[in-house]
Design a protein around this motif. Structure first.
Motif: not given
Length: 160
Positions: A81-86, A115-116, A147-148, A152-154
């Motif tokens: 999702p965009d929030w994870a990438i950001e 938060k997410l 990501f995985q 989940m950023s690796m």
């Protein structure tokens, strides 16, 4: 006695966050391992201050690994999702700039994406220990940036 006086508990095993990394790096179990427990009553700044105990160990040439994961989906190849990438890009930028204050105050600075991405601090705190070890002369080298399981950023890096 200081709040940072470490104690050794030889009865405890190695937690999955350490084991899951070490099994790939040292599959023959041929190195001694010391794992830090996290005091979840500490503020992030207090975890950062533990660098005063860890820096002499790093200067002796001991390998120090910080491992943690963030939010994820059960589907291993789910789209991120965009929030994870950001959030991941914001942390990468702060790492490159050696902006430790931003990494410590991530919740205030990155709001919803923080938060997410990091629902609870225990998987983020190892990053705080590692940046605390960073010297001015250290360069950061990203060795893995994918990501995985969706969010989940690796992201993996080495201080050199």
């Amino acid at each position: 006695m200081s709040q940072y006086d470490p104690k050794i508990d030889a009865k405890r095993g190695i937690e999955h966050g350490a084991w899951s990394i070490l099994i790939h790096l040292f599959p023959h179990y041929d190195i001694p391992v010391l794992q830090l427990s996290l005091n979840l009553d500490f503020k992030l700044q207090q975890h950062y201050e533990i660098r005063s105990l860890l820096k002499p160990i790093r200067e002796e040439g001991v390998l120090i690994i910080g491992s943690g994961i963030f939010a994820f989906s059960e589907e291993i190849n789910a789209e991120s999702p965009d929030w994870a990438i950001e959030f991941d890009h914001s942390i990468k930028k702060a790492l490159i700039e050696k902006n430790h204050e931003t990494i410590i105050k991530y919740r205030r600075l990155f709001g919803k994406s923080a938060k997410l991405s990091v629902p609870t601090d225990e998987h983020y705190i190892p990053l705080i220990y590692i940046i605390g070890l960073q010297n001015e002369k250290d360069q950061i080298r990203f060795i893995y940036e994918k990501f995985q399981n969706s969010g989940m950023s690796m992201r993996s890096f080495i201080l050199e």
